[in-house]
Design a protein around this motif. Sequence first.
Motif, PDB file in Angstrom:
ATOM      1  N   GLU A 315       0.843  -1.138   0.040  1.00 30.43           N
ATOM      2  CA  GLU A 315       0.015   0.003  -0.062  1.00 30.43           C
ATOM      3  C   GLU A 315       0.747   1.268   0.022  1.00 30.43           C
ATOM      4  OE1 GLU A 315      -3.533   2.298   2.671  1.00 30.43           O
ATOM      5  OE2 GLU A 315      -2.695   0.273   3.371  1.00 30.43           O
ATOM      6  N   LEU A 316       1.926   1.209   0.792  1.00 32.64           N
ATOM      7  CA  LEU A 316       2.767   2.510   0.794  1.00 32.64           C
ATOM      8  C   LEU A 316       3.470   2.604  -0.624  1.00 32.64           C
ATOM      9  CD1 LEU A 316       4.470   2.208   4.403  1.00 32.64           C
ATOM     10  CD2 LEU A 316       2.756   3.716   3.839  1.00 32.64           C
ATOM     11  N   ILE A 317       4.012   1.414  -1.314  1.00 37.36           N
ATOM     12  CA  ILE A 317       4.460   1.407  -2.600  1.00 37.36           C
ATOM     13  C   ILE A 317       3.578   2.254  -3.706  1.00 37.36           C
ATOM     14  CG2 ILE A 317       5.546   0.143  -4.419  1.00 37.36           C
ATOM     15  CD1 ILE A 317       6.557  -1.525  -2.328  1.00 37.36           C
ATOM     16  N   LEU A 318       2.243   1.743  -3.337  1.00 41.92           N
ATOM     17  CA  LEU A 318       1.455   2.303  -4.360  1.00 41.92           C
ATOM     18  C   LEU A 318       1.086   3.839  -4.255  1.00 41.92           C
ATOM     19  CD1 LEU A 318      -0.972  -0.670  -4.752  1.00 41.92           C
ATOM     20  CD2 LEU A 318       0.418   0.236  -6.546  1.00 41.92           C
ATOM     21  N   GLU A 319       0.846   4.005  -2.934  1.00 45.81           N
ATOM     22  CA  GLU A 319       0.682   5.667  -2.560  1.00 45.81           C
ATOM     23  C   GLU A 319       1.891   6.533  -3.004  1.00 45.81           C
ATOM     24  OE1 GLU A 319      -1.609   7.044  -1.206  1.00 45.81           O
ATOM     25  OE2 GLU A 319      -2.881   5.550  -0.068  1.00 45.81           O
ATOM     26  N   LEU A 320       3.099   5.928  -3.051  1.00 50.11           N
ATOM     27  CA  LEU A 320       4.263   6.650  -3.377  1.00 50.11           C
ATOM     28  C   LEU A 320       4.405   6.943  -4.783  1.00 50.11           C
ATOM     29  CD1 LEU A 320       7.254   5.497  -1.165  1.00 50.11           C
ATOM     30  CD2 LEU A 320       6.188   7.813  -1.334  1.00 50.11           C
ATOM     31  N   VAL A 321       3.947   6.055  -5.461  1.00 51.96           N
ATOM     32  CA  VAL A 321       3.798   5.892  -6.980  1.00 51.96           C
ATOM     33  C   VAL A 321       2.815   6.582  -7.454  1.00 51.96           C
ATOM     34  CG1 VAL A 321       3.152   4.423  -9.147  1.00 51.96           C
ATOM     35  CG2 VAL A 321       4.642   3.430  -7.448  1.00 51.96           C
ATOM     36  N   ASN A 322       1.665   6.794  -6.741  1.00 53.99           N
ATOM     37  CA  ASN A 322       0.638   7.727  -7.020  1.00 53.99           C
ATOM     38  C   ASN A 322       0.856   9.355  -6.828  1.00 53.99           C
ATOM     39  OD1 ASN A 322      -2.095   8.457  -7.789  1.00 53.99           O
ATOM     40  ND2 ASN A 322      -2.402   8.660  -5.853  1.00 53.99           N
ATOM     41  N   GLU A 323       1.473   9.456  -5.524  1.00 56.22           N
ATOM     42  CA  GLU A 323       1.867  10.717  -5.168  1.00 56.22           C
ATOM     43  C   GLU A 323       3.092  10.747  -4.206  1.00 56.22           C
ATOM     44  OE1 GLU A 323       2.437  14.166  -4.534  1.00 56.22           O
ATOM     45  OE2 GLU A 323       0.565  13.909  -5.644  1.00 56.22           O
ATOM     46  N   PRO A 324       4.343  11.087  -4.741  1.00 60.71           N
ATOM     47  CA  PRO A 324       5.356  10.986  -4.288  1.00 60.71           C
ATOM     48  C   PRO A 324       5.524  11.806  -2.761  1.00 60.71           C
ATOM     49  CG  PRO A 324       5.712  11.655  -6.339  1.00 60.71           C
ATOM     50  CD  PRO A 324       4.379  11.876  -6.230  1.00 60.71           C
ATOM     51  N   HIS A 325       4.356  12.911  -2.812  1.00 63.58           N
ATOM     52  CA  HIS A 325       4.518  13.528  -1.381  1.00 63.58           C
ATOM     53  C   HIS A 325       3.604  13.135  -0.578  1.00 63.58           C
ATOM     54  CE1 HIS A 325       7.394  16.407  -3.329  1.00 63.58           C
ATOM     55  NE2 HIS A 325       6.516  16.416  -4.207  1.00 63.58           N
ATOM     56  N   CYS A 326       3.060  12.002  -0.471  1.00 64.68           N
ATOM     57  CA  CYS A 326       2.093  11.483   0.360  1.00 64.68           C
ATOM     58  C   CYS A 326       2.332  11.388   1.503  1.00 64.68           C
ATOM     59  CB  CYS A 326       1.334  10.111  -0.307  1.00 64.68           C
ATOM     60  SG  CYS A 326       2.360   8.854  -0.267  1.00 64.68           S
ATOM     61  N   LYS A 327       1.262  11.060   2.645  1.00 65.26           N
ATOM     62  CA  LYS A 327       1.621  10.824   3.929  1.00 65.26           C
ATOM     63  C   LYS A 327       0.959   9.631   4.387  1.00 65.26           C
ATOM     64  CE  LYS A 327       1.677  15.698   5.408  1.00 65.26           C
ATOM     65  NZ  LYS A 327       1.098  16.855   6.358  1.00 65.26           N
ATOM     66  N   PRO A 328       1.645   8.845   5.249  1.00 64.93           N
ATOM     67  CA  PRO A 328       1.042   7.564   5.451  1.00 64.93           C
ATOM     68  C   PRO A 328      -0.420   7.679   6.257  1.00 64.93           C
ATOM     69  CG  PRO A 328       2.664   7.987   6.990  1.00 64.93           C
ATOM     70  CD  PRO A 328       2.822   8.879   5.914  1.00 64.93           C
ATOM     71  N   LYS A 329      -1.230   6.578   5.929  1.00 66.18           N
ATOM     72  CA  LYS A 329      -2.430   6.472   6.822  1.00 66.18           C
ATOM     73  C   LYS A 329      -2.292   5.928   7.928  1.00 66.18           C
ATOM     74  CE  LYS A 329      -5.393   6.235   2.445  1.00 66.18           C
ATOM     75  NZ  LYS A 329      -6.417   5.441   1.887  1.00 66.18           N
ATOM     76  N   LEU A 330      -2.480   6.598   9.115  1.00 64.46           N
ATOM     77  CA  LEU A 330      -2.166   6.131  10.452  1.00 64.46           C
ATOM     78  C   LEU A 330      -3.380   5.146  11.064  1.00 64.46           C
ATOM     79  CD1 LEU A 330      -0.803   9.378  11.954  1.00 64.46           C
ATOM     80  CD2 LEU A 330       0.554   7.667  10.788  1.00 64.46           C
ATOM     81  N   TYR A 331      -2.737   4.396  11.794  1.00 62.17           N
ATOM     82  CA  TYR A 331      -3.607   3.432  12.620  1.00 62.17           C
ATOM     83  C   TYR A 331      -4.284   4.087  13.727  1.00 62.17           C
ATOM     84  CZ  TYR A 331      -1.548  -0.511  10.188  1.00 62.17           C
ATOM     85  OH  TYR A 331      -1.218  -1.414   9.314  1.00 62.17           O
TER      86      TYR A 331
END
Length: 789
Positions: A315-331
Amino acid sequence: MYFKDREDEVELRVRSKESLDNGREALLSSPSTSNKPVIRSFDCILVAHIIEDEGDQTFKKQEAYINQLRAKKMKVTQIIHENKVFYGVRAPEEIFEKYKYLLKVSDSCNWVCKQKDYVPNTTRIRVVHFILHHTFIGTGEGLRDLVRQNAFETLFCLHETKQQRYLKKKWANWGAIRHLIYQPVNDIREYFGEKVALYFLWLGWYTRLLIPAAIIGVIVFLYGLAFFNTNPLIKEVCESNITMCPACDKRCLVWNLSDTCVYAKVSHLFDNEGTVAFAMFMAVWATLFLELWKRHLSLHVSRWNVYDWNEDEEELILELVNEPHCKPKLYVHSYLRSIVELVLVTLVLVVIIGLTHVLVICRVASAMLLYDSSWKFLSENASVFAVMLGAVVHYLTIQIMTRVNRFVAFKLCSIEKTRSFAATERSFTVKMFTFQFFTLFSSLIYVAFFLGRINGYPGNYVRIAGKWRLEECHPSGCLTDLFIQMAIILVLKQTISNIFEFAGPWLKLCLKRTVFRKQLRKCGNCYRKACREGGADIEPCDICNLRDWLKNYHLNTVNAFSLFNEFLEMVIQFSFTTIFVAAFPLAPLLAFINNIFEIRLDAIKMLRLERRIVPKKTNDIGVWTKVLEAIGVMAVIANGLVIGISSEFVPRLVYRYRYGPCANGTATDIQCMSGYIGYTLTTAYTSDQKVQQDFSSEQMLNNTYCSYKDYRNENDHSFTSQYWLILAARFAFVILFEHVVVICKFIVAWFVPDNPLQVKNSRLSDKLFRLKDELWELSQKYDNRSTDV
């Protein structure tokens, strides 16, 4: 224990330095185009209605979303057909290079080391599908919001004609039933992704392991059938002259025990010594199945190089590929929200259990109406028909409550506010299965453990609303009622449900076919030679693209929970096969026959009747493993209680060694059970005023007494010492049964490790190869630096 077949072969190699170097040179020098698949021109297709007014807000949102895709360097091709506009979306290779690199440097994904030349179409579709659902316009609205606002109609991915034709011939056709459980899981994985492949892998493995269970179940059934004419208990019932008390009020009369000779024979089929052994076998079988499945699973996920795959990293990899400046979705976690959710789930379960009471009332009311019927055949067999009618009503209730449960489970998941779709799917799975389990088994629990035990006795019957008497068990036991209930529900669920599951999509497709053919004629025909010949590097023309898009567009829609429905159906069947199997030894056989058709039905539906499911990567079947383990535990408890409490196995043992002719060691073995039926009955006399209130003289036919099944004193109707001894023996048997079976389950789980040694050694060799490869690249880098100096 290691099962090996054509699909399970795992090649194990310990690579030497020389072989590593040779392999590396071959990898770098060869183009590897012979195995390269045909790459589709477009990864996903968006469909929208044409909006003529360019000032319309919906049109502006369409344009804004398409512009956002183009800003991410997506290739978007627009083709207008009648009143719809189709957008073909293809991602640039730059996105997949980033994806491959991030996989390579991640801790848990090493598959990219063996797929450097190209990205599989399943991966392309998955990545592009994620990007499309995580692309937002200036208002913060995403694709799901735009679909709800009718800015777009749908999004789907395309079937691949060549691979589709191959799988149709080899797997997705009714003629493939002759192969029974064989499936090309590697080809399925290359076309549908790991998640669908693991479903069919699990289904095939489950069906294969049903074979020994079905064989032993048939043997147990035949064992009961073999003693139809020689069993002393059946003989005692068939030759009895005992007068039994009326089964209902008003029109019911006293009846002779010998009138139920056929019922006694049927009861013996499912309530004999072989049933006990079979119940113990099935409890151990459930554990053995799961342990062998884990080994079978590890062989394939190791072969597919997803053994160490991690959902969060993906999921983190796909988020980075989509948006390099994304922030992780916290638990996040809220105790208040969890308490509210728990209360709501409890309320739903209370409602479902309340429906069980309604079904009981329906059974009792229908029995009374059948007893009052003018048809002699119905009135004489009212109790059997009431059980059958109750089972049919229960099945209809299941069909209705399935839809209600789905709606409620979705609403509860929205309250929970999960972090990701995978977390939502896990939460939904647990809730939906819990609701379905109570819907299906609450009525069976009543039949197994309460029917005939809370109905009272002559002079003190328990009545619903002071009017209808609760049902009674036959003197031969209540297990036949449980068998009838299970058999009808299982047969109806497997036949009618499968017919609707296949006929529904097939009929929808037939209705769309006329419109589809009409639209194809309007598209025209392509006479381009390159399009006809095809190839990996050929770009189809717009006419060919549109025809292909229309062909896929008119297929039945799928959603993210389409595969969940198939899993739920099979896990519910697994529940029927293991829980209460003591009352229905033929359940594994029926499940095996159903699954032979289920495999092909699901294959045909996914490949020929529905749009292509978005490929998902995974390395297990998710939370379903925990659900299956819970079912295994419940199977031990339920079967122990069925044999100990519902069946006559324990009372027969007590009679044989305590009260029967063999208690003093003088009688022969055949005579040990003589007099057992009379031993289980109690006499009620009409001289008792309370009995006179329940039975009129017309019902008693001038008899001064009648018998009923219970262990009570004839004078004050209190429980006898035999009752308390049998009750203690029942609970002692349940405790002994469950402890023995649980110990056997632990031994099996310990003896059969989850991972075969071959998989462990293969993983070590693979890790060593990758580490040496990294070390070689580092040494090459230093050599280049020294050369420059």
